[in-house]
Design a protein around this motif. Structure first.
Motif, mmCIF file in Angstrom:
data_model
loop_
_atom_site.group_PDB
_atom_site.id
_atom_site.type_symbol
_atom_site.label_atom_id
_atom_site.label_comp_id
_atom_site.label_asym_id
_atom_site.label_seq_id
_atom_site.Cartn_x
_atom_site.Cartn_y
_atom_site.Cartn_z
ATOM 1 N N TYR A 44 27.177 43.751 38.419
ATOM 2 C CA TYR A 44 27.952 44.902 38.917
ATOM 3 C C TYR A 44 29.237 44.422 39.585
ATOM 4 C CZ TYR A 44 29.041 49.222 41.477
ATOM 5 O OH TYR A 44 29.660 50.339 41.985
ATOM 6 N N ARG A 45 29.102 43.431 40.481
ATOM 7 C CA ARG A 45 30.292 42.931 41.191
ATOM 8 C C ARG A 45 31.354 42.450 40.203
ATOM 9 N NH1 ARG A 45 29.620 42.182 46.667
ATOM 10 N NH2 ARG A 45 27.490 42.033 47.401
ATOM 11 N N LEU A 46 30.899 41.654 39.200
ATOM 12 C CA LEU A 46 31.870 41.094 38.252
ATOM 13 C C LEU A 46 32.543 42.196 37.438
ATOM 14 C CD1 LEU A 46 29.769 38.007 37.140
ATOM 15 C CD2 LEU A 46 31.904 37.954 38.456
ATOM 16 N N SER A 47 31.776 43.255 37.109
ATOM 17 C CA SER A 47 32.378 44.347 36.326
ATOM 18 C C SER A 47 33.462 45.057 37.131
ATOM 19 C CB SER A 47 31.304 45.343 35.874
ATOM 20 O OG SER A 47 30.823 46.128 36.964
ATOM 21 N N LYS A 48 33.239 45.203 38.444
ATOM 22 C CA LYS A 48 34.228 45.911 39.266
ATOM 23 C C LYS A 48 35.406 44.992 39.611
ATOM 24 C CE LYS A 48 32.126 49.969 39.560
ATOM 25 N NZ LYS A 48 32.661 51.181 38.926
ATOM 26 N N THR A 49 35.152 43.668 39.728
ATOM 27 C CA THR A 49 36.267 42.733 39.911
ATOM 28 C C THR A 49 37.173 42.787 38.674
ATOM 29 O OG1 THR A 49 34.814 41.264 41.182
ATOM 30 C CG2 THR A 49 36.880 40.331 40.425
ATOM 31 N N ALA A 50 36.528 42.810 37.502
ATOM 32 C CA ALA A 50 37.302 42.904 36.253
ATOM 33 C C ALA A 50 38.072 44.226 36.191
ATOM 34 C CB ALA A 50 36.370 42.771 35.056
ATOM 35 N N LEU A 51 37.440 45.297 36.663
ATOM 36 C CA LEU A 51 38.104 46.610 36.653
ATOM 37 C C LEU A 51 39.324 46.597 37.584
ATOM 38 C CD1 LEU A 51 38.044 49.574 35.686
ATOM 39 C CD2 LEU A 51 36.514 50.081 37.602
ATOM 40 N N ASN A 52 39.193 45.928 38.728
ATOM 41 C CA ASN A 52 40.349 45.825 39.638
ATOM 42 C C ASN A 52 41.480 45.030 38.964
ATOM 43 O OD1 ASN A 52 38.881 47.218 41.511
ATOM 44 N ND2 ASN A 52 38.350 45.446 42.765
ATOM 45 N N GLY A 53 41.100 43.987 38.232
ATOM 46 C CA GLY A 53 42.105 43.202 37.505
ATOM 47 C C GLY A 53 42.786 44.042 36.436
ATOM 48 N N LEU A 54 41.975 44.785 35.695
ATOM 49 C CA LEU A 54 42.522 45.672 34.653
ATOM 50 C C LEU A 54 43.526 46.650 35.265
ATOM 51 C CD1 LEU A 54 42.518 47.185 31.877
ATOM 52 C CD2 LEU A 54 40.518 48.425 32.692
ATOM 53 N N THR A 55 43.187 47.171 36.431
ATOM 54 C CA THR A 55 44.050 48.145 37.110
ATOM 55 C C THR A 55 45.430 47.549 37.373
ATOM 56 O OG1 THR A 55 42.111 49.112 38.182
ATOM 57 C CG2 THR A 55 44.243 49.575 39.190
ATOM 58 N N ALA A 56 45.450 46.320 37.910
ATOM 59 C CA ALA A 56 46.726 45.686 38.251
ATOM 60 C C ALA A 56 47.541 45.376 36.992
ATOM 61 C CB ALA A 56 46.469 44.414 39.053
ATOM 62 N N VAL A 57 46.868 44.870 35.957
ATOM 63 C CA VAL A 57 47.590 44.501 34.726
ATOM 64 C C VAL A 57 48.110 45.749 34.014
ATOM 65 C CG1 VAL A 57 47.417 43.339 32.488
ATOM 66 C CG2 VAL A 57 46.221 42.388 34.469
#
Ligand code: NAP
Length: 221
Positions: free
Chosen positions: A153-166
């Motif tokens: 779960y944590r990794l999926s939301k970290t990735a989602l935060n990254g996606l948001t910035a990019v």
């Protein structure tokens, strides 16, 4: 505004739909199970007659995303706000024990879902004068103050935060704002009964980004 919310048949997404309707917006409710359509519409229609729409959408399924985008583009001229809210929690294992299949399963809904859904809906979002994409994330995915356990779960939301910035950077020239937001620990099926925040309070954190025109794009709120 016309607002599409993924996973809005229950939980925070449902509370957000109610809040948006009460504030005079048009809302496209989406749920992965077609059987949720009538019950949800019956419950919400009285809040703002004529302003509730339904679209079947399973964000973990590429065909469903494609079909939804095609059907929405025939029904609506534009959509102003996409809220990628649908999400699932993982098992509680940390990175020392988590099975890669579990990471994949969670990423499919919590990361690839918002990525593919945003891509599919971009043409119709681009028709809005000031479009917004809001990714419902979690403090459990924030690099600052990261804890252990619930690795998938944590990794999926970290990735989602990254996606948001990019994505915010990629779309900055078009004036489309992309942000992520944590609703806090909320009393829903996912958050459990000990969570201190109500679904309405969680939804209010997301709604702030819908209404506030001054938010900076590419951030995690
Ligand atoms: P919830 O009560 O479990 O509701 C989740 C919603 O997502 C349901 O409508 C569910 O639909 C939908 N969903 C799940 N997988 C889907 C898929 N593949 N396609 C379409 N819809 C799908 O969870 P919640 O607490 O409202 O959480 C909403 C969001 O807030 C999630 O992204 C979550 O990670 C985030 N969040 C929650 C908390 C919390 O404390 N609750 C904290 C931080 C972040 P079904 O009814 O079909 O299962």
């Amino acid at each position: 505004m016309k607002i599409l919310i993924t996973g809005s048949n229950r939980g925070i997404g449902r509370a957000l739909a109610e809040m948006a309707l009460k504030n005079g917006h048009e809302v496209i409710i989406t749920a992965r199970k077609p059987e949720d359509e009538q019950a949800t519409l019956n419950d919400l229609e009285h809040l703002s007659p004529g302003n509730v729409h339904f679209q079947q959408l399973d964000v973990s399924n590429a065909d469903s995303i494609r079909n939804a985008a095609s059907s929405l583009s025939q029904k609506f001229d534009s959509i102003d706000v996409l809220v990628n809210n649908a999400g699932i929690i993982s098992d509680s294992k940390g990175t020392d024990l988590v099975n890669a299949k579990e990471v994949e399963r969670i990423m499919q809904t919590n990361f690839y879902g918002p990525l593919q859904n945003s891509q599919a809906l971009l043409p119709i979002l681009r028709k809005s004068k000031s479009a917004k994409i809001i990714n419902v994330s979690s403090g459990m995915g924030a690099l600052d103050g990261m804890g252990g356990g619930y690795a998938a779960y944590r990794l999926s939301k970290t990735a989602l935060n990254g996606l948001t910035a990019v994505m915010a950077a990629d779309l900055s020239g078009e004036g489309i704002k992309v942000n992520a937001v944590c609703p806090g620990w909320v009393h829903t099926d996912m958050g459990g009964k000990d969570a201190p925040r109500t679904p309405e309070q969680g939804a209010a954190s997301i709604y702030y980004l819908i209404e506030n025109e001054n938010v900076v794009s590419g951030k995690f709120y």
